[in-house]
Structure formats: structure tokens, C-alpha cells
Design a protein around this motif. Structure first.
Motif, PDB file in Angstrom:
ATOM      1  N   ARG A  24       0.841  -1.211   0.000  1.00 30.55           N
ATOM      2  CA  ARG A  24       0.000   0.000   0.000  1.00 30.55           C
ATOM      3  C   ARG A  24       0.873   1.258   0.000  1.00 30.55           C
ATOM      4  O   ARG A  24       0.622   2.206  -0.735  1.00 30.55           O
ATOM      5  CB  ARG A  24      -0.940   0.000   1.198  1.00 30.55           C
ATOM      6  CG  ARG A  24      -1.906   1.170   1.195  1.00 30.55           C
ATOM      7  CD  ARG A  24      -2.945   1.050   2.278  1.00 30.55           C
ATOM      8  NE  ARG A  24      -3.853  -0.052   2.106  1.00 30.55           N
ATOM      9  CZ  ARG A  24      -4.890  -0.064   1.261  1.00 30.55           C
ATOM     10  NH1 ARG A  24      -5.125   0.978   0.497  1.00 30.55           N
ATOM     11  NH2 ARG A  24      -5.682  -1.099   1.180  1.00 30.55           N
ATOM     12  N   ALA A  27       2.416   1.556  -3.412  1.00 31.58           N
ATOM     13  CA  ALA A  27       1.427   2.023  -4.385  1.00 31.58           C
ATOM     14  C   ALA A  27       1.236   3.538  -4.274  1.00 31.58           C
ATOM     15  O   ALA A  27       1.155   4.233  -5.289  1.00 31.58           O
ATOM     16  CB  ALA A  27       0.096   1.298  -4.186  1.00 31.58           C
ATOM     17  N   ALA A  28       1.199   4.030  -3.049  1.00 28.77           N
ATOM     18  CA  ALA A  28       1.056   5.479  -2.848  1.00 28.77           C
ATOM     19  C   ALA A  28       2.274   6.208  -3.417  1.00 28.77           C
ATOM     20  O   ALA A  28       2.126   7.238  -4.084  1.00 28.77           O
ATOM     21  CB  ALA A  28       0.880   5.794  -1.369  1.00 28.77           C
ATOM     22  N   ASN A  31       2.109   6.232  -7.047  1.00 24.95           N
ATOM     23  CA  ASN A  31       0.878   6.874  -7.504  1.00 24.95           C
ATOM     24  C   ASN A  31       0.052   5.948  -8.390  1.00 24.95           C
ATOM     25  O   ASN A  31      -0.413   6.325  -9.462  1.00 24.95           O
ATOM     26  CB  ASN A  31       1.187   8.198  -8.224  1.00 24.95           C
ATOM     27  CG  ASN A  31      -0.039   9.075  -8.329  1.00 24.95           C
ATOM     28  OD1 ASN A  31      -0.907   9.052  -7.458  1.00 24.95           O
ATOM     29  ND2 ASN A  31      -0.127   9.839  -9.400  1.00 24.95           N
ATOM     30  N   ILE A  32      -0.103   4.699  -7.927  1.00 24.88           N
ATOM     31  CA  ILE A  32      -0.939   3.727  -8.641  1.00 24.88           C
ATOM     32  C   ILE A  32      -1.927   3.111  -7.661  1.00 24.88           C
ATOM     33  O   ILE A  32      -1.747   3.164  -6.443  1.00 24.88           O
ATOM     34  CB  ILE A  32      -0.106   2.631  -9.339  1.00 24.88           C
ATOM     35  CG1 ILE A  32       0.705   1.824  -8.320  1.00 24.88           C
ATOM     36  CG2 ILE A  32       0.779   3.203 -10.416  1.00 24.88           C
ATOM     37  CD1 ILE A  32       1.421   0.644  -8.932  1.00 24.88           C
ATOM     38  N   ASP A  33      -2.956   2.525  -8.188  1.00 22.26           N
ATOM     39  CA  ASP A  33      -3.994   1.894  -7.390  1.00 22.26           C
ATOM     40  C   ASP A  33      -3.417   0.698  -6.625  1.00 22.26           C
ATOM     41  O   ASP A  33      -2.695  -0.113  -7.213  1.00 22.26           O
ATOM     42  CB  ASP A  33      -5.123   1.426  -8.315  1.00 22.26           C
ATOM     43  CG  ASP A  33      -6.245   0.769  -7.563  1.00 22.26           C
ATOM     44  OD1 ASP A  33      -7.013   1.494  -6.914  1.00 22.26           O
ATOM     45  OD2 ASP A  33      -6.332  -0.486  -7.618  1.00 22.26           O
ATOM     46  N   PRO A  34      -3.718   0.573  -5.330  1.00 19.69           N
ATOM     47  CA  PRO A  34      -3.210  -0.565  -4.555  1.00 19.69           C
ATOM     48  C   PRO A  34      -3.625  -1.925  -5.138  1.00 19.69           C
ATOM     49  O   PRO A  34      -2.875  -2.895  -5.058  1.00 19.69           O
ATOM     50  CB  PRO A  34      -3.808  -0.364  -3.163  1.00 19.69           C
ATOM     51  CG  PRO A  34      -4.082   1.093  -3.075  1.00 19.69           C
ATOM     52  CD  PRO A  34      -4.432   1.517  -4.478  1.00 19.69           C
ATOM     53  N   GLY A  35      -4.798  -1.989  -5.730  1.00 22.38           N
ATOM     54  CA  GLY A  35      -5.249  -3.235  -6.365  1.00 22.38           C
ATOM     55  C   GLY A  35      -4.373  -3.618  -7.544  1.00 22.38           C
ATOM     56  O   GLY A  35      -4.034  -4.793  -7.726  1.00 22.38           O
ATOM     57  N   PHE A  36      -3.991  -2.625  -8.329  1.00 20.34           N
ATOM     58  CA  PHE A  36      -3.086  -2.877  -9.456  1.00 20.34           C
ATOM     59  C   PHE A  36      -1.730  -3.331  -8.936  1.00 20.34           C
ATOM     60  O   PHE A  36      -1.110  -4.242  -9.493  1.00 20.34           O
ATOM     61  CB  PHE A  36      -2.938  -1.623 -10.320  1.00 20.34           C
ATOM     62  CG  PHE A  36      -1.970  -1.796 -11.453  1.00 20.34           C
ATOM     63  CD1 PHE A  36      -2.337  -2.494 -12.588  1.00 20.34           C
ATOM     64  CD2 PHE A  36      -0.690  -1.275 -11.370  1.00 20.34           C
ATOM     65  CE1 PHE A  36      -1.436  -2.667 -13.636  1.00 20.34           C
ATOM     66  CE2 PHE A  36       0.219  -1.440 -12.405  1.00 20.34           C
ATOM     67  CZ  PHE A  36      -0.156  -2.144 -13.544  1.00 20.34           C
ATOM     68  N   THR A  38      -1.120  -4.974  -6.182  1.00 23.31           N
ATOM     69  CA  THR A  38      -1.271  -6.354  -5.730  1.00 23.31           C
ATOM     70  C   THR A  38      -1.280  -7.320  -6.917  1.00 23.31           C
ATOM     71  O   THR A  38      -0.616  -8.362  -6.883  1.00 23.31           O
ATOM     72  CB  THR A  38      -2.560  -6.506  -4.906  1.00 23.31           C
ATOM     73  OG1 THR A  38      -2.477  -5.633  -3.778  1.00 23.31           O
ATOM     74  CG2 THR A  38      -2.757  -7.923  -4.431  1.00 23.31           C
ATOM     75  N   LYS A  39      -2.030  -6.982  -7.960  1.00 20.05           N
ATOM     76  CA  LYS A  39      -2.079  -7.840  -9.139  1.00 20.05           C
ATOM     77  C   LYS A  39      -0.705  -7.962  -9.787  1.00 20.05           C
ATOM     78  O   LYS A  39      -0.310  -9.034 -10.229  1.00 20.05           O
ATOM     79  CB  LYS A  39      -3.083  -7.298 -10.157  1.00 20.05           C
ATOM     80  CG  LYS A  39      -4.515  -7.475  -9.748  1.00 20.05           C
ATOM     81  CD  LYS A  39      -5.438  -6.890 -10.783  1.00 20.05           C
ATOM     82  CE  LYS A  39      -6.886  -7.013 -10.353  1.00 20.05           C
ATOM     83  NZ  LYS A  39      -7.795  -6.440 -11.341  1.00 20.05           N
TER      84      LYS A  39
END
Length: 80
Positions: A24, A27-28, A31-36, A38-39
């Protein structure tokens, strides 16, 4: 696909070495979505022979990055 694999392994190394505390946080920072995130990190769990085939360009022609980034279930359709 190669770029995604490289990013995934690089990010995993940052998490494991303590450069960042979590996916997380990473990701911050990116600057990308945490879901992306994780994937993408799931790519590091591919079998070594699959990673090698991709890096050498020997993966099936119809294999897309989106296919690799989809979630998967450890159970069959009947839940067993």
C-alpha cells in the motif's frame, strides 16, 4: 510482459528489504492503485519456468499480461 515482470520483482524486493513497509505504501509512492499493485506483485509467484519462458519470448502467443494478472482460485468450481 517483461516490463511488468521486472517491475513486480523490483517492487517485491523493495518490500522484502524494508525500503517500504507495505504494498500500500509502495502504491502510494508510485501513484498507482493498490489493487493494481497487488495484481502486479502476483507475477512474482509465477513458476520459474513460466518467468523464464516469458523472458526468452517462448510464452504462448495468445498469452496476454491481463491473463497473468487475473486472480485464480485454489479450488475447483465446486469449492473443493
Amino acid at each position: 510482459m517483461i516490463r511488468a515482470l521486472a517491475r513486480a520483482f523490483s517492487w517485491r524486493k523493495e518490500i522484502e528489504s524494508g525500503v517500504v513497509r507495505s504494498a500500500r505504501e509502495l502504491a502510494a509512492r508510485e501513484n498507482i492503485d493498490p489493487g493494481f499493485m497487488t495484481k502486479t506483485l502476483r507475477l512474482t509467484m509465477l513458476a520459474p519456468d513460466i518467468v523464464e519462458a516469458i523472458l526468452e519470448g517462448r510464452q504462448p502467443k495468445n498469452l496476454a499480461l491481463a491473463d497473468l494478472m487475473k486472480g485464480f482460485s485454489c479450488f475447483g468450481s465446486d469449492g473443493k
